[in-house]
Design a protein around this motif. Structure first.
Motif, PDB file in Angstrom:
ATOM      1  N   PHE A 422      -8.085   3.532  -5.572  1.00  0.00           N
ATOM      2  CA  PHE A 422      -7.303   3.549  -6.668  1.00  0.00           C
ATOM      3  C   PHE A 422      -5.868   3.975  -6.474  1.00  0.00           C
ATOM      4  O   PHE A 422      -4.873   3.316  -7.056  1.00  0.00           O
ATOM      5  CB  PHE A 422      -7.863   4.633  -7.742  1.00  0.00           C
ATOM      6  N   VAL A 423      -5.552   4.809  -5.559  1.00  0.00           N
ATOM      7  CA  VAL A 423      -4.290   5.238  -5.185  1.00  0.00           C
ATOM      8  C   VAL A 423      -3.527   4.021  -4.479  1.00  0.00           C
ATOM      9  O   VAL A 423      -2.350   3.654  -4.765  1.00  0.00           O
ATOM     10  CB  VAL A 423      -4.273   6.466  -4.308  1.00  0.00           C
ATOM     11  N   GLN A 428       1.428   5.055  -8.091  1.00  0.00           N
ATOM     12  CA  GLN A 428       2.288   5.815  -8.859  1.00  0.00           C
ATOM     13  C   GLN A 428       1.276   6.717  -9.764  1.00  0.00           C
ATOM     14  O   GLN A 428       1.622   7.225 -10.587  1.00  0.00           O
ATOM     15  CB  GLN A 428       3.133   5.483  -9.746  1.00  0.00           C
ATOM     16  N   ALA A 429       0.138   6.820  -9.347  1.00  0.00           N
ATOM     17  CA  ALA A 429      -0.940   7.411 -10.190  1.00  0.00           C
ATOM     18  C   ALA A 429      -0.871   9.014  -9.927  1.00  0.00           C
ATOM     19  O   ALA A 429      -0.910   9.672  -8.976  1.00  0.00           O
ATOM     20  CB  ALA A 429      -2.489   7.050  -9.605  1.00  0.00           C
ATOM     21  N   LEU A 457      -4.161  10.056   4.848  1.00  0.00           N
ATOM     22  CA  LEU A 457      -4.153   8.787   4.244  1.00  0.00           C
ATOM     23  C   LEU A 457      -3.370   8.593   2.970  1.00  0.00           C
ATOM     24  O   LEU A 457      -2.897   7.372   2.722  1.00  0.00           O
ATOM     25  CB  LEU A 457      -5.665   8.487   3.790  1.00  0.00           C
ATOM     26  N   ILE A 458      -3.031   9.816   2.405  1.00  0.00           N
ATOM     27  CA  ILE A 458      -2.288   9.660   1.253  1.00  0.00           C
ATOM     28  C   ILE A 458      -1.167  11.061   1.380  1.00  0.00           C
ATOM     29  O   ILE A 458      -1.608  11.882   2.032  1.00  0.00           O
ATOM     30  CB  ILE A 458      -2.897   9.810  -0.148  1.00  0.00           C
ATOM     31  N   HIS A 459       0.067  10.921   0.592  1.00  0.00           N
ATOM     32  CA  HIS A 459       0.520  11.796   0.566  1.00  0.00           C
ATOM     33  C   HIS A 459       1.432  12.248  -1.096  1.00  0.00           C
ATOM     34  O   HIS A 459       1.451  11.159  -1.797  1.00  0.00           O
ATOM     35  CB  HIS A 459       1.907  11.942   1.529  1.00  0.00           C
ATOM     36  N   PHE A 460       1.731  13.222  -1.367  1.00  0.00           N
ATOM     37  CA  PHE A 460       2.144  13.478  -2.686  1.00  0.00           C
ATOM     38  C   PHE A 460       3.778  13.524  -2.667  1.00  0.00           C
ATOM     39  O   PHE A 460       4.498  13.873  -1.730  1.00  0.00           O
ATOM     40  CB  PHE A 460       2.089  15.003  -3.104  1.00  0.00           C
ATOM     41  N   VAL A 461       4.303  12.688  -3.919  1.00  0.00           N
ATOM     42  CA  VAL A 461       5.773  12.326  -3.766  1.00  0.00           C
ATOM     43  C   VAL A 461       6.170  13.248  -5.381  1.00  0.00           C
ATOM     44  O   VAL A 461       5.524  12.806  -6.307  1.00  0.00           O
ATOM     45  CB  VAL A 461       6.018  11.149  -3.799  1.00  0.00           C
ATOM     46  N   GLY A 462       7.197  13.701  -5.255  1.00  0.00           N
ATOM     47  CA  GLY A 462       7.787  14.146  -6.421  1.00  0.00           C
ATOM     48  C   GLY A 462       7.593  15.647  -6.848  1.00  0.00           C
ATOM     49  O   GLY A 462       6.675  16.465  -6.001  1.00  0.00           O
ATOM     50  N   PRO A 463       8.070  16.359  -8.051  1.00  0.00           N
ATOM     51  CA  PRO A 463       7.675  17.676  -8.324  1.00  0.00           C
ATOM     52  C   PRO A 463       6.080  17.874  -8.748  1.00  0.00           C
ATOM     53  O   PRO A 463       5.626  16.938  -8.891  1.00  0.00           O
ATOM     54  CB  PRO A 463       8.428  17.742  -9.713  1.00  0.00           C
ATOM     55  N   TYR A 469       0.920  10.347  -6.143  1.00  0.00           N
ATOM     56  CA  TYR A 469       0.318  10.059  -4.961  1.00  0.00           C
ATOM     57  C   TYR A 469       0.527   8.649  -4.450  1.00  0.00           C
ATOM     58  O   TYR A 469       0.657   7.586  -5.156  1.00  0.00           O
ATOM     59  CB  TYR A 469      -1.082  10.160  -4.739  1.00  0.00           C
ATOM     60  N   MET A 470       1.040   8.472  -3.023  1.00  0.00           N
ATOM     61  CA  MET A 470       1.351   7.230  -2.239  1.00  0.00           C
ATOM     62  C   MET A 470       0.691   7.214  -1.007  1.00  0.00           C
ATOM     63  O   MET A 470       0.051   8.120  -0.197  1.00  0.00           O
ATOM     64  CB  MET A 470       2.880   7.186  -2.009  1.00  0.00           C
ATOM     65  N   PRO A 471       0.037   5.963  -0.626  1.00  0.00           N
ATOM     66  CA  PRO A 471      -0.284   5.758   0.856  1.00  0.00           C
ATOM     67  C   PRO A 471       0.480   6.136   1.916  1.00  0.00           C
ATOM     68  O   PRO A 471       1.766   5.842   1.846  1.00  0.00           O
ATOM     69  CB  PRO A 471      -0.848   4.164   0.736  1.00  0.00           C
TER      70      PRO A 471
END
Length: 484
Positions: A422-423, A428-429, A457-463, A469-471
Protein backbone atom coordinates in the motif's frame (compact mmCIF):
# COMPACT_ATOMS: atom_id res chain seq x y z
CA UNK A 1 -48.59 -0.01 0.49
CA UNK A 2 -51.45 0.81 2.86
CA UNK A 3 -55.00 -0.45 2.41
CA UNK A 4 -56.12 3.18 2.10
CA UNK A 5 -53.76 3.76 -0.81
CA UNK A 6 -54.89 0.54 -2.53
CA UNK A 7 -58.56 1.57 -2.24
CA UNK A 8 -57.68 4.98 -3.67
CA UNK A 9 -55.99 3.38 -6.70
CA UNK A 10 -58.93 1.01 -7.24
CA UNK A 11 -61.30 3.98 -7.22
CA UNK A 12 -59.16 6.00 -9.65
CA UNK A 13 -59.22 3.14 -12.15
CA UNK A 14 -56.77 1.87 -14.75
CA UNK A 15 -54.35 4.24 -16.42
CA UNK A 16 -50.75 4.74 -17.44
CA UNK A 17 -49.37 3.31 -14.19
CA UNK A 18 -52.26 1.14 -12.90
CA UNK A 19 -53.64 -2.17 -14.23
CA UNK A 20 -56.29 -4.57 -12.88
CA UNK A 21 -56.41 -8.26 -13.80
CA UNK A 22 -58.61 -11.21 -12.90
CA UNK A 23 -56.63 -14.07 -11.38
CA UNK A 24 -58.33 -16.76 -9.37
CA UNK A 25 -56.10 -19.81 -9.55
CA UNK A 26 -53.46 -18.93 -12.16
CA UNK A 27 -51.59 -15.96 -13.58
CA UNK A 28 -53.36 -14.11 -16.45
CA UNK A 29 -52.06 -15.06 -19.90
CA UNK A 30 -51.32 -11.44 -20.81
CA UNK A 31 -49.73 -10.52 -17.46
CA UNK A 32 -46.20 -10.26 -18.82
CA UNK A 33 -47.28 -7.95 -21.62
CA UNK A 34 -48.24 -5.47 -18.89
CA UNK A 35 -45.08 -6.20 -16.86
CA UNK A 36 -42.99 -5.59 -19.98
CA UNK A 37 -44.91 -2.39 -20.83
CA UNK A 38 -44.52 -1.01 -17.29
CA UNK A 39 -40.78 -1.77 -17.26
CA UNK A 40 -40.35 -0.06 -20.61
CA UNK A 41 -42.45 3.00 -19.77
CA UNK A 42 -42.87 4.52 -16.28
CA UNK A 43 -43.44 1.56 -13.96
CA UNK A 44 -46.64 1.10 -12.00
CA UNK A 45 -48.94 -1.16 -9.98
CA UNK A 46 -50.62 -4.35 -11.16
CA UNK A 47 -53.44 -5.76 -8.99
CA UNK A 48 -54.36 -9.42 -9.39
CA UNK A 49 -57.83 -10.43 -8.29
CA UNK A 50 -59.46 -7.16 -9.40
CA UNK A 51 -61.97 -6.65 -12.23
CA UNK A 52 -61.53 -4.02 -14.95
CA UNK A 53 -63.92 -1.66 -13.14
CA UNK A 54 -61.90 -1.85 -9.89
CA UNK A 55 -64.21 -4.23 -8.03
CA UNK A 56 -62.44 -6.81 -5.86
CA UNK A 57 -62.96 -10.38 -7.09
CA UNK A 58 -60.19 -11.96 -5.04
CA UNK A 59 -57.62 -14.66 -5.58
CA UNK A 60 -58.28 -18.22 -4.44
CA UNK A 61 -56.57 -18.34 -0.99
CA UNK A 62 -55.26 -21.84 -1.70
CA UNK A 63 -53.59 -20.55 -4.89
CA UNK A 64 -51.92 -17.41 -3.49
CA UNK A 65 -48.63 -19.13 -2.69
CA UNK A 66 -48.47 -20.78 -6.11
CA UNK A 67 -49.17 -17.49 -7.94
CA UNK A 68 -46.45 -15.68 -5.99
CA UNK A 69 -43.93 -18.46 -6.72
CA UNK A 70 -44.88 -18.62 -10.40
CA UNK A 71 -44.49 -14.87 -10.81
CA UNK A 72 -41.06 -14.81 -9.15
CA UNK A 73 -39.86 -17.74 -11.27
CA UNK A 74 -41.24 -16.48 -14.58
CA UNK A 75 -40.02 -12.91 -14.11
CA UNK A 76 -36.55 -14.34 -13.53
CA UNK A 77 -36.76 -16.53 -16.66
CA UNK A 78 -35.19 -15.03 -19.80
CA UNK A 79 -37.45 -17.17 -21.99
CA UNK A 80 -40.45 -15.34 -20.55
CA UNK A 81 -39.02 -11.90 -19.81
CA UNK A 82 -35.82 -10.72 -21.48
CA UNK A 83 -33.77 -9.44 -19.77
CA UNK A 84 -35.17 -10.96 -16.55
CA UNK A 85 -36.47 -8.62 -13.87
CA UNK A 86 -37.50 -10.60 -10.80
CA UNK A 87 -40.72 -9.44 -9.13
CA UNK A 88 -42.12 -10.29 -5.71
CA UNK A 89 -45.87 -9.63 -5.26
CA UNK A 90 -47.38 -8.59 -1.93
CA UNK A 91 -50.59 -10.13 -0.57
CA UNK A 92 -53.38 -7.95 0.83
CA UNK A 93 -56.90 -8.60 2.07
CA UNK A 94 -59.81 -6.33 1.08
CA UNK A 95 -63.43 -7.06 1.94
CA UNK A 96 -62.35 -10.48 3.19
CA UNK A 97 -60.79 -11.35 -0.19
CA UNK A 98 -57.12 -11.86 -1.07
CA UNK A 99 -55.51 -9.76 -3.80
CA UNK A 100 -51.92 -9.54 -5.01
CA UNK A 101 -50.11 -6.27 -5.68
CA UNK A 102 -47.15 -6.28 -8.08
CA UNK A 103 -45.01 -3.14 -7.89
CA UNK A 104 -43.12 -2.78 -11.19
CA UNK A 105 -40.44 -0.03 -11.31
CA UNK A 106 -39.35 1.76 -14.44
CA UNK A 107 -36.32 -0.03 -15.87
CA UNK A 108 -33.34 1.51 -17.62
CA UNK A 109 -33.29 -1.50 -19.96
CA UNK A 110 -35.55 -2.45 -22.86
CA UNK A 111 -37.53 -5.60 -22.06
CA UNK A 112 -39.26 -8.20 -24.27
CA UNK A 113 -41.77 -10.92 -23.54
CA UNK A 114 -42.08 -13.88 -25.89
CA UNK A 115 -39.88 -11.98 -28.35
CA UNK A 116 -42.14 -8.88 -28.49
CA UNK A 117 -41.57 -5.39 -27.05
CA UNK A 118 -44.51 -3.67 -25.34
CA UNK A 119 -45.03 -0.07 -24.28
CA UNK A 120 -47.74 1.61 -22.23
CA UNK A 121 -50.23 4.46 -22.70
CA UNK A 122 -53.31 5.65 -20.81
CA UNK A 123 -55.33 3.16 -22.90
CA UNK A 124 -53.24 0.13 -21.92
CA UNK A 125 -50.43 -2.00 -23.32
CA UNK A 126 -49.47 -1.91 -26.98
CA UNK A 127 -46.90 -3.77 -29.03
CA UNK A 128 -44.13 -1.92 -30.83
CA UNK A 129 -44.32 -3.07 -34.43
CA UNK A 130 -41.86 -0.89 -36.32
CA UNK A 131 -38.18 -0.05 -36.04
CA UNK A 132 -38.85 3.63 -35.43
CA UNK A 133 -40.85 2.94 -32.25
CA UNK A 134 -38.20 0.52 -30.98
CA UNK A 135 -35.38 3.00 -31.74
CA UNK A 136 -37.25 5.75 -29.89
CA UNK A 137 -37.62 3.49 -26.84
CA UNK A 138 -33.90 2.67 -26.82
CA UNK A 139 -33.02 6.36 -27.11
CA UNK A 140 -35.27 7.18 -24.18
CA UNK A 141 -33.67 4.49 -22.05
CA UNK A 142 -30.17 5.69 -22.86
CA UNK A 143 -30.99 9.05 -21.31
CA UNK A 144 -32.36 7.47 -18.12
CA UNK A 145 -30.04 6.74 -15.22
CA UNK A 146 -31.82 4.90 -12.43
CA UNK A 147 -29.11 5.92 -9.95
CA UNK A 148 -30.68 9.41 -10.08
CA UNK A 149 -34.07 8.22 -8.81
CA UNK A 150 -35.06 10.58 -5.99
CA UNK A 151 -36.21 9.20 -2.64
CA UNK A 152 -37.87 12.22 -0.96
CA UNK A 153 -38.08 10.50 2.45
CA UNK A 154 -34.43 9.40 2.47
CA UNK A 155 -32.67 11.59 5.04
CA UNK A 156 -29.15 12.29 6.21
CA UNK A 157 -29.73 10.13 9.30
CA UNK A 158 -30.18 7.13 6.99
CA UNK A 159 -26.48 7.26 6.06
CA UNK A 160 -23.67 5.42 7.84
CA UNK A 161 -21.68 8.14 9.68
CA UNK A 162 -18.36 6.27 9.83
CA UNK A 163 -18.15 6.26 6.03
CA UNK A 164 -17.48 10.00 5.83
CA UNK A 165 -14.05 9.95 7.54
CA UNK A 166 -13.18 6.85 5.49
CA UNK A 167 -14.04 8.74 2.30
CA UNK A 168 -11.97 11.76 3.37
CA UNK A 169 -8.97 9.55 4.15
CA UNK A 170 -9.17 7.92 0.72
CA UNK A 171 -9.48 11.28 -1.04
CA UNK A 172 -6.64 12.75 1.02
CA UNK A 173 -4.28 9.87 0.18
CA UNK A 174 -4.88 10.60 -3.50
CA UNK A 175 -5.07 14.40 -3.42
CA UNK A 176 -4.36 16.27 -0.14
CA UNK A 177 -5.65 19.49 -1.72
CA UNK A 178 -8.99 18.11 -2.91
CA UNK A 179 -11.78 20.72 -2.42
CA UNK A 180 -14.19 18.15 -0.97
CA UNK A 181 -11.95 17.83 2.10
CA UNK A 182 -12.99 21.31 3.29
CA UNK A 183 -16.73 20.55 3.06
CA UNK A 184 -19.04 19.23 5.73
CA UNK A 185 -20.77 15.90 5.12
CA UNK A 186 -23.97 17.29 3.63
CA UNK A 187 -22.08 19.67 1.35
CA UNK A 188 -19.97 16.75 0.15
CA UNK A 189 -23.09 14.72 -0.70
CA UNK A 190 -24.62 17.59 -2.66
CA UNK A 191 -21.41 18.44 -4.50
CA UNK A 192 -20.89 14.78 -5.43
CA UNK A 193 -24.35 14.68 -7.03
CA UNK A 194 -26.12 12.53 -4.43
CA UNK A 195 -28.80 15.15 -3.83
CA UNK A 196 -30.76 16.42 -6.80
CA UNK A 197 -33.79 18.33 -7.86
CA UNK A 198 -35.95 17.14 -10.75
CA UNK A 199 -36.94 20.25 -12.66
CA UNK A 200 -39.72 18.38 -14.46
CA UNK A 201 -41.55 17.39 -11.25
CA UNK A 202 -40.00 19.84 -8.74
CA UNK A 203 -39.19 16.80 -6.58
CA UNK A 204 -35.90 16.92 -4.69
CA UNK A 205 -33.98 14.75 -2.27
CA UNK A 206 -31.25 12.16 -1.89
CA UNK A 207 -30.99 9.60 -4.67
CA UNK A 208 -30.67 5.87 -5.13
CA UNK A 209 -26.93 6.45 -5.66
CA UNK A 210 -26.72 8.13 -2.23
CA UNK A 211 -28.44 5.16 -0.59
CA UNK A 212 -26.14 2.66 -2.29
CA UNK A 213 -22.90 4.49 -1.53
CA UNK A 214 -23.58 5.81 1.99
CA UNK A 215 -26.72 4.04 3.25
CA UNK A 216 -26.92 1.98 6.40
CA UNK A 217 -27.34 -1.70 5.58
CA UNK A 218 -30.97 -1.82 6.74
CA UNK A 219 -31.80 1.27 4.66
CA UNK A 220 -30.28 -0.24 1.51
CA UNK A 221 -32.34 -3.40 2.02
CA UNK A 222 -35.52 -1.34 2.32
CA UNK A 223 -34.73 0.66 -0.82
CA UNK A 224 -33.50 -2.35 -2.84
CA UNK A 225 -34.61 -5.62 -1.16
CA UNK A 226 -32.97 -7.69 -3.91
CA UNK A 227 -29.52 -6.06 -3.63
CA UNK A 228 -26.68 -8.50 -3.00
CA UNK A 229 -23.24 -9.50 -4.25
CA UNK A 230 -22.26 -13.17 -4.04
CA UNK A 231 -18.53 -13.98 -4.07
CA UNK A 232 -17.66 -17.69 -4.26
CA UNK A 233 -14.66 -19.98 -4.54
CA UNK A 234 -15.36 -23.16 -6.54
CA UNK A 235 -12.16 -25.13 -6.86
CA UNK A 236 -13.05 -28.34 -5.07
CA UNK A 237 -16.82 -28.17 -4.51
CA UNK A 238 -18.14 -27.13 -7.92
CA UNK A 239 -21.79 -27.69 -7.00
CA UNK A 240 -21.76 -25.38 -3.98
CA UNK A 241 -18.59 -23.57 -2.90
CA UNK A 242 -15.35 -23.83 -0.93
CA UNK A 243 -15.67 -20.32 0.48
CA UNK A 244 -18.24 -17.54 0.24
CA UNK A 245 -18.71 -13.83 0.96
CA UNK A 246 -22.35 -12.73 0.88
CA UNK A 247 -22.30 -8.94 0.63
CA UNK A 248 -25.27 -6.63 1.22
CA UNK A 249 -23.57 -3.48 2.45
CA UNK A 250 -22.80 -0.05 0.95
CA UNK A 251 -20.69 0.14 -2.20
CA UNK A 252 -17.66 1.64 -0.43
CA UNK A 253 -17.31 -1.31 1.93
CA UNK A 254 -18.56 -3.80 -0.67
CA UNK A 255 -15.55 -2.83 -2.82
CA UNK A 256 -13.20 -3.45 0.13
CA UNK A 257 -14.80 -6.79 1.00
CA UNK A 258 -14.55 -8.02 -2.59
CA UNK A 259 -10.91 -6.96 -2.88
CA UNK A 260 -10.16 -8.69 0.45
CA UNK A 261 -11.89 -11.86 -0.79
CA UNK A 262 -9.77 -11.81 -3.95
CA UNK A 263 -6.58 -11.20 -1.94
CA UNK A 264 -7.49 -14.14 0.29
CA UNK A 265 -7.87 -16.58 -2.60
CA UNK A 266 -5.62 -15.33 -5.41
CA UNK A 267 -1.85 -14.86 -5.14
CA UNK A 268 -0.10 -11.71 -6.25
CA UNK A 269 2.58 -10.89 -8.76
CA UNK A 270 4.40 -7.61 -8.99
CA UNK A 271 5.52 -5.38 -11.79
CA UNK A 272 7.88 -2.40 -11.96
CA UNK A 273 6.59 0.85 -13.43
CA UNK A 274 9.74 2.94 -13.39
CA UNK A 275 10.89 2.82 -9.78
CA UNK A 276 7.43 1.93 -8.51
CA UNK A 277 6.47 -1.63 -7.65
CA UNK A 278 2.81 -2.28 -8.41
CA UNK A 279 0.56 -5.21 -7.58
CA UNK A 280 -0.71 -6.89 -10.74
CA UNK A 281 -3.54 -8.51 -8.80
CA UNK A 282 -4.70 -5.08 -7.64
CA UNK A 283 -4.25 -3.53 -11.10
CA UNK A 284 -6.46 -6.18 -12.70
CA UNK A 285 -9.09 -6.89 -10.10
CA UNK A 286 -9.74 -3.30 -9.02
CA UNK A 287 -11.09 -2.88 -12.57
CA UNK A 288 -13.10 -6.10 -12.39
CA UNK A 289 -14.60 -5.23 -9.00
CA UNK A 290 -15.29 -1.65 -10.05
CA UNK A 291 -17.23 -2.86 -13.07
CA UNK A 292 -19.17 -5.30 -10.90
CA UNK A 293 -20.41 -2.66 -8.47
CA UNK A 294 -20.05 0.73 -10.19
CA UNK A 295 -21.50 -0.13 -13.60
CA UNK A 296 -24.24 -2.50 -12.45
CA UNK A 297 -27.94 -1.90 -13.22
CA UNK A 298 -29.33 -1.80 -9.70
CA UNK A 299 -33.05 -1.84 -10.51
CA UNK A 300 -32.58 -5.37 -11.88
CA UNK A 301 -32.84 -8.03 -9.16
CA UNK A 302 -30.22 -10.31 -10.74
CA UNK A 303 -27.50 -10.80 -8.07
CA UNK A 304 -23.99 -9.71 -8.96
CA UNK A 305 -21.61 -12.66 -8.72
CA UNK A 306 -17.84 -13.20 -8.59
CA UNK A 307 -16.71 -16.82 -8.82
CA UNK A 308 -13.10 -18.00 -8.50
CA UNK A 309 -12.38 -21.34 -10.20
CA UNK A 310 -9.09 -23.19 -10.54
CA UNK A 311 -8.40 -21.80 -13.99
CA UNK A 312 -10.48 -18.61 -14.24
CA UNK A 313 -12.43 -15.88 -12.46
CA UNK A 314 -15.90 -15.01 -13.76
CA UNK A 315 -18.08 -12.05 -12.81
CA UNK A 316 -21.66 -11.36 -13.89
CA UNK A 317 -23.91 -8.39 -13.20
CA UNK A 318 -27.15 -6.93 -14.56
CA UNK A 319 -26.40 -4.51 -17.34
CA UNK A 320 -27.85 -1.97 -19.71
CA UNK A 321 -25.98 -3.03 -22.87
CA UNK A 322 -24.77 -0.56 -25.47
CA UNK A 323 -22.67 -2.71 -27.81
CA UNK A 324 -24.19 -6.20 -27.47
CA UNK A 325 -21.11 -8.35 -27.86
CA UNK A 326 -17.45 -8.72 -26.95
CA UNK A 327 -15.58 -5.52 -26.09
CA UNK A 328 -12.13 -5.07 -27.61
CA UNK A 329 -9.79 -2.23 -26.55
CA UNK A 330 -9.89 0.63 -29.03
CA UNK A 331 -12.95 -0.71 -30.81
CA UNK A 332 -15.82 0.51 -28.61
CA UNK A 333 -17.06 3.77 -27.14
CA UNK A 334 -17.41 3.61 -23.34
CA UNK A 335 -20.85 4.52 -21.97
CA UNK A 336 -21.50 5.43 -18.30
CA UNK A 337 -24.05 3.18 -16.59
CA UNK A 338 -24.03 5.05 -13.25
CA UNK A 339 -22.10 8.28 -13.92
CA UNK A 340 -22.59 9.77 -10.44
CA UNK A 341 -21.32 6.64 -8.67
CA UNK A 342 -18.48 6.28 -11.20
CA UNK A 343 -17.43 9.92 -10.75
CA UNK A 344 -17.39 9.48 -6.97
CA UNK A 345 -15.26 6.32 -7.13
CA UNK A 346 -12.81 8.17 -9.38
CA UNK A 347 -12.36 10.74 -6.59
CA UNK A 348 -11.64 7.89 -4.17
CA UNK A 349 -8.96 6.56 -6.51
CA UNK A 350 -10.78 3.26 -6.99
CA UNK A 351 -11.74 3.84 -10.62
CA UNK A 352 -9.81 5.43 -13.46
CA UNK A 353 -11.41 7.26 -16.34
CA UNK A 354 -14.33 5.78 -18.29
CA UNK A 355 -13.25 2.84 -20.44
CA UNK A 356 -10.03 2.19 -18.51
CA UNK A 357 -11.15 -1.20 -17.21
CA UNK A 358 -11.06 -3.11 -20.49
CA UNK A 359 -7.79 -1.45 -21.47
CA UNK A 360 -6.00 -2.03 -18.15
CA UNK A 361 -7.03 -5.67 -17.79
CA UNK A 362 -5.86 -6.42 -21.33
CA UNK A 363 -2.60 -4.60 -20.55
CA UNK A 364 -1.76 -6.27 -17.22
CA UNK A 365 -3.24 -9.76 -17.50
CA UNK A 366 -0.40 -11.08 -19.75
CA UNK A 367 2.02 -10.14 -16.93
CA UNK A 368 -0.12 -11.76 -14.24
CA UNK A 369 -1.27 -14.80 -16.20
CA UNK A 370 1.00 -15.20 -19.27
CA UNK A 371 -0.59 -16.26 -22.51
CA UNK A 372 -4.15 -15.63 -21.33
CA UNK A 373 -6.68 -13.20 -22.82
CA UNK A 374 -9.63 -11.73 -20.86
CA UNK A 375 -13.14 -11.45 -22.31
CA UNK A 376 -15.72 -8.72 -21.69
CA UNK A 377 -19.20 -9.60 -22.96
CA UNK A 378 -21.61 -6.64 -23.05
CA UNK A 379 -25.09 -8.18 -22.90
CA UNK A 380 -28.12 -7.92 -20.67
CA UNK A 381 -25.83 -9.69 -18.23
CA UNK A 382 -22.33 -8.19 -18.37
CA UNK A 383 -19.82 -11.03 -18.09
CA UNK A 384 -16.07 -10.82 -17.49
CA UNK A 385 -13.81 -13.86 -17.64
CA UNK A 386 -10.22 -13.63 -16.35
CA UNK A 387 -8.28 -16.81 -17.20
CA UNK A 388 -5.57 -17.94 -14.77
CA UNK A 389 -2.43 -19.91 -15.55
CA UNK A 390 -1.51 -23.11 -13.73
CA UNK A 391 0.73 -21.34 -11.20
CA UNK A 392 -2.20 -19.16 -10.20
CA UNK A 393 -4.47 -22.19 -9.94
CA UNK A 394 -2.09 -23.80 -7.48
CA UNK A 395 -1.96 -20.61 -5.42
CA UNK A 396 1.79 -19.99 -5.72
CA UNK A 397 3.00 -16.66 -4.37
CA UNK A 398 5.33 -14.34 -6.23
CA UNK A 399 6.94 -11.02 -5.46
CA UNK A 400 9.91 -9.47 -3.72
CA UNK A 401 8.10 -9.11 -0.38
CA UNK A 402 9.31 -12.60 0.48
CA UNK A 403 12.46 -12.50 2.56
CA UNK A 404 12.20 -8.83 3.44
CA UNK A 405 10.06 -9.03 6.55
CA UNK A 406 12.00 -11.21 8.93
CA UNK A 407 10.59 -13.79 11.33
CA UNK A 408 6.81 -13.43 11.75
CA UNK A 409 3.93 -15.82 11.64
CA UNK A 410 2.19 -16.20 8.29
CA UNK A 411 -0.80 -14.01 9.15
CA UNK A 412 1.36 -11.13 10.40
CA UNK A 413 3.74 -11.39 7.44
CA UNK A 414 0.84 -11.24 5.00
CA UNK A 415 -0.54 -8.17 6.76
CA UNK A 416 2.81 -6.37 6.83
CA UNK A 417 3.29 -7.21 3.14
CA UNK A 418 -0.07 -5.56 2.44
CA UNK A 419 1.11 -2.47 4.33
CA UNK A 420 4.30 -2.36 2.27
CA UNK A 421 2.40 -2.79 -0.99
CA UNK A 422 0.00 0.00 0.00
CA UNK A 423 2.82 2.42 0.82
CA UNK A 424 4.45 1.65 -2.52
CA UNK A 425 1.23 2.35 -4.39
CA UNK A 426 0.20 5.34 -2.20
CA UNK A 427 3.44 7.10 -1.24
CA UNK A 428 1.58 9.87 0.66
CA UNK A 429 -0.45 7.53 2.85
CA UNK A 430 -0.90 8.45 6.51
CA UNK A 431 -1.15 5.99 9.38
CA UNK A 432 -4.93 6.45 9.55
CA UNK A 433 -5.36 5.76 5.84
CA UNK A 434 -3.15 2.66 6.02
CA UNK A 435 -5.03 1.31 9.05
CA UNK A 436 -8.36 1.91 7.27
CA UNK A 437 -7.20 0.08 4.15
CA UNK A 438 -5.71 -2.90 5.97
CA UNK A 439 -8.67 -3.13 8.34
CA UNK A 440 -6.74 -2.89 11.61
CA UNK A 441 -6.47 -0.38 14.45
CA UNK A 442 -4.01 2.51 14.16
CA UNK A 443 -2.03 0.93 17.00
CA UNK A 444 -1.56 -2.27 14.98
CA UNK A 445 -0.75 -0.27 11.85
CA UNK A 446 1.93 1.68 13.72
CA UNK A 447 3.46 -1.59 14.94
CA UNK A 448 3.57 -2.98 11.37
CA UNK A 449 4.99 0.28 10.05
CA UNK A 450 7.73 0.16 12.70
CA UNK A 451 8.77 -3.28 11.40
CA UNK A 452 9.15 -1.80 7.93
CA UNK A 453 11.01 1.26 9.23
CA UNK A 454 13.39 -0.88 11.30
CA UNK A 455 14.27 -2.79 8.11
CA UNK A 456 14.83 0.51 6.29
CA UNK A 457 12.10 -0.25 3.75
CA UNK A 458 10.06 2.88 4.45
CA UNK A 459 10.62 6.21 6.20
CA UNK A 460 8.37 8.88 7.67
CA UNK A 461 8.18 12.36 6.11
CA UNK A 462 6.68 15.49 7.68
CA UNK A 463 5.28 16.49 11.07
CA UNK A 464 4.26 13.72 13.51
CA UNK A 465 0.50 14.27 13.25
CA UNK A 466 0.09 14.97 9.53
CA UNK A 467 3.13 13.35 7.94
CA UNK A 468 3.18 10.32 5.67
CA UNK A 469 5.24 7.28 4.73
CA UNK A 470 7.51 6.89 1.70
CA UNK A 471 9.58 3.96 0.36
CA UNK A 472 13.30 4.29 1.11
CA UNK A 473 16.05 4.41 -1.47
CA UNK A 474 17.23 1.03 -0.12
CA UNK A 475 13.86 -0.50 -1.03
CA UNK A 476 13.89 1.12 -4.45
CA UNK A 477 17.33 -0.40 -5.06
CA UNK A 478 16.02 -3.85 -4.06
CA UNK A 479 13.13 -3.42 -6.48
CA UNK A 480 15.41 -2.30 -9.31
CA UNK A 481 17.60 -5.36 -8.75
CA UNK A 482 14.58 -7.67 -8.68
CA UNK A 483 13.47 -6.25 -12.01
CA UNK A 484 16.84 -6.80 -13.62
Amino acid sequence: MSDKRILQLLQEGEGLRTEFKKASTSLPKNLFETVCAFLNRAGGSIFLGVDDDGSVLGVDPASVGKLKTDLANLSNNAQKLEPPFILFPEEYELDGKAILHIQVPESSQVHRTNGAIFDRSEDGDYRLNNHGQVAELYNRKRAHFTENTIYPYLGFDDFKPELFPKVRNLIYSRDPGHPWLAMDDEQLLRTAGFYRRDFATNQEGYTLAAALVFGRDEVIQQVLPHYKIDALVRREDLDRYDDRAYIQTNLIEAYEQLMAFIAKHLPDRFHMEGDTRVSLRTKIFREVVANLIVHREYTNALPATLVIYRDRVITENANRPQHHGLLVPGQFSPFPKNPTIAKFFIQLGRVDELGSGVRNVHLFLPLYSPGRVPTFDDGDVFRIEIPLDHAMAEGSVHGVSEGLLGEHNVKVSERIAKVLDFVLEHPQATTAVIAEFIGVSEKTAKRDLKVLRDRKLIHFVGPPKSGHYMPTEELREILRNSRS
